[in-house]
Design a protein around this motif. Structure first.
Motif, PDB file in Angstrom:
ATOM      1  N   THR A 144     -10.359   5.765 -13.180  1.00  0.00           N
ATOM      2  CA  THR A 144     -10.379   4.365 -13.601  1.00  0.00           C
ATOM      3  C   THR A 144     -11.286   4.203 -14.814  1.00  0.00           C
ATOM      4  O   THR A 144     -10.928   3.532 -15.783  1.00  0.00           O
ATOM      5  CB  THR A 144     -10.866   3.452 -12.457  1.00  0.00           C
ATOM      6  OG1 THR A 144      -9.981   3.595 -11.338  1.00  0.00           O
ATOM      7  CG2 THR A 144     -10.900   1.996 -12.889  1.00  0.00           C
ATOM      8  N   ILE A 176       2.398   1.646  -3.464  1.00  0.00           N
ATOM      9  CA  ILE A 176       1.386   2.063  -4.443  1.00  0.00           C
ATOM     10  C   ILE A 176       1.060   3.538  -4.249  1.00  0.00           C
ATOM     11  O   ILE A 176       0.959   4.298  -5.215  1.00  0.00           O
ATOM     12  CB  ILE A 176       0.115   1.193  -4.329  1.00  0.00           C
ATOM     13  CG1 ILE A 176       0.400  -0.220  -4.829  1.00  0.00           C
ATOM     14  CG2 ILE A 176      -1.047   1.830  -5.110  1.00  0.00           C
ATOM     15  CD1 ILE A 176      -0.683  -1.241  -4.485  1.00  0.00           C
ATOM     16  N   ILE A 193      -3.421   2.755 -11.966  1.00  0.00           N
ATOM     17  CA  ILE A 193      -3.084   3.328 -10.654  1.00  0.00           C
ATOM     18  C   ILE A 193      -4.352   3.796  -9.946  1.00  0.00           C
ATOM     19  O   ILE A 193      -4.527   3.546  -8.745  1.00  0.00           O
ATOM     20  CB  ILE A 193      -2.078   4.495 -10.800  1.00  0.00           C
ATOM     21  CG1 ILE A 193      -0.762   4.003 -11.409  1.00  0.00           C
ATOM     22  CG2 ILE A 193      -1.838   5.175  -9.454  1.00  0.00           C
ATOM     23  CD1 ILE A 193      -0.042   2.934 -10.623  1.00  0.00           C
ATOM     24  N   VAL A 240       0.838  -1.201   0.000  1.00  0.00           N
ATOM     25  CA  VAL A 240       0.000   0.000   0.000  1.00  0.00           C
ATOM     26  C   VAL A 240       0.876   1.255   0.000  1.00  0.00           C
ATOM     27  O   VAL A 240       0.636   2.193  -0.776  1.00  0.00           O
ATOM     28  CB  VAL A 240      -0.978  -0.005   1.200  1.00  0.00           C
ATOM     29  CG1 VAL A 240      -1.650   1.346   1.375  1.00  0.00           C
ATOM     30  CG2 VAL A 240      -2.021  -1.104   1.019  1.00  0.00           C
ATOM     31  N   LEU A 288      -9.210   0.632  -4.795  1.00  0.00           N
ATOM     32  CA  LEU A 288      -9.195  -0.577  -3.965  1.00  0.00           C
ATOM     33  C   LEU A 288      -8.693  -0.265  -2.551  1.00  0.00           C
ATOM     34  O   LEU A 288      -9.281  -0.705  -1.557  1.00  0.00           O
ATOM     35  CB  LEU A 288      -8.335  -1.661  -4.618  1.00  0.00           C
ATOM     36  CG  LEU A 288      -8.213  -2.974  -3.864  1.00  0.00           C
ATOM     37  CD1 LEU A 288      -9.570  -3.643  -3.720  1.00  0.00           C
ATOM     38  CD2 LEU A 288      -7.231  -3.892  -4.584  1.00  0.00           C
ATOM     39  N   ILE A 289      -7.630   0.514  -2.464  1.00  0.00           N
ATOM     40  CA  ILE A 289      -7.091   0.909  -1.165  1.00  0.00           C
ATOM     41  C   ILE A 289      -8.147   1.672  -0.365  1.00  0.00           C
ATOM     42  O   ILE A 289      -8.346   1.420   0.832  1.00  0.00           O
ATOM     43  CB  ILE A 289      -5.802   1.750  -1.332  1.00  0.00           C
ATOM     44  CG1 ILE A 289      -4.649   0.874  -1.848  1.00  0.00           C
ATOM     45  CG2 ILE A 289      -5.416   2.438  -0.013  1.00  0.00           C
ATOM     46  CD1 ILE A 289      -3.434   1.662  -2.304  1.00  0.00           C
ATOM     47  N   LEU A 332      -6.094   0.908  -8.407  1.00  0.00           N
ATOM     48  CA  LEU A 332      -5.420   0.483  -7.173  1.00  0.00           C
ATOM     49  C   LEU A 332      -5.749   1.432  -6.024  1.00  0.00           C
ATOM     50  O   LEU A 332      -5.993   0.991  -4.899  1.00  0.00           O
ATOM     51  CB  LEU A 332      -3.906   0.395  -7.394  1.00  0.00           C
ATOM     52  CG  LEU A 332      -3.439  -0.717  -8.336  1.00  0.00           C
ATOM     53  CD1 LEU A 332      -1.957  -0.548  -8.664  1.00  0.00           C
ATOM     54  CD2 LEU A 332      -3.709  -2.080  -7.732  1.00  0.00           C
ATOM     55  N   SER A 375     -10.828   8.479  -7.718  1.00  0.00           N
ATOM     56  CA  SER A 375     -10.108   7.338  -8.286  1.00  0.00           C
ATOM     57  C   SER A 375     -10.980   6.572  -9.274  1.00  0.00           C
ATOM     58  O   SER A 375     -10.507   6.165 -10.349  1.00  0.00           O
ATOM     59  CB  SER A 375      -9.636   6.401  -7.170  1.00  0.00           C
ATOM     60  OG  SER A 375      -8.742   7.068  -6.313  1.00  0.00           O
ATOM     61  N   GLY A 419       2.571   5.467  -7.053  1.00  0.00           N
ATOM     62  CA  GLY A 419       1.344   5.742  -7.789  1.00  0.00           C
ATOM     63  C   GLY A 419       0.987   7.213  -7.781  1.00  0.00           C
ATOM     64  O   GLY A 419       0.470   7.736  -8.772  1.00  0.00           O
TER      65      GLY A 419
END
Length: 137
Positions: free
Chosen positions: A111, A55, A72, A52, A78-79, A75, A107, A59
């Protein structure tokens, strides 16, 4: 795409990148082992703190540069989803997870849509397309 929308997206992409970069930097400067311990206390494997943190740090830079934006951003999403569900949900919306929802939304936007304006992704795609045209022509 309208120029104002492109500039707005660029600002949001830059802010998202800076926020994640700073959070990743904080994890490593504050002792990534402490973050690993916190992860374990929340029922998350401690080794994921390293993933994490990396990233977020790397990222964040990549999002600012517009390189690998969709991957990125996915990700990051997701975090944020894990942070909301494992850490912040109990606290409620206000004073709990409203900040994470904002980062999750930003994010998810990148995406789904990417953001080619002032990005290395766009520059690389142009070069690739130019090379394809030259090979075909």
């Amino acid at each position: 795409m309208e120029k104002n929308v492109q500039i707005g997206g660029l600002i949001i992409r830059f802010v998202l990148g800076v926020i994640f970069f700073m959070h990743g930097l904080q994890k490593f400067q504050g002792g990534i082992g402490n973050t690993a311990g916190f992860f374990q206390s929340m029922g998350i494997p401690g080794f994921l703190a390293y993933a994490v943190g990396t990233i977020e740090l790397v990222g964040g830079i990549l999002i600012i540069l517009g390189l690998g934006t969709r991957v990125i951003a996915a990700l990051f999403a997701l975090i944020m989803l894990v942070a909301i569900l494992k850490v912040k949900l109990k606290a409620g919306f206000v004073g709990g997870y409203e900040y994470e929802i904002a980062l999750l939304s930003m994010s998810l936007f990148f995406t789904a849509a990417g953001h080619p304006y002032f990005s290395l992704d766009n520059l690389l795609n142009r070069r690739k397309q130019g090379a394809t045209v030259k090979l075909q022509g």
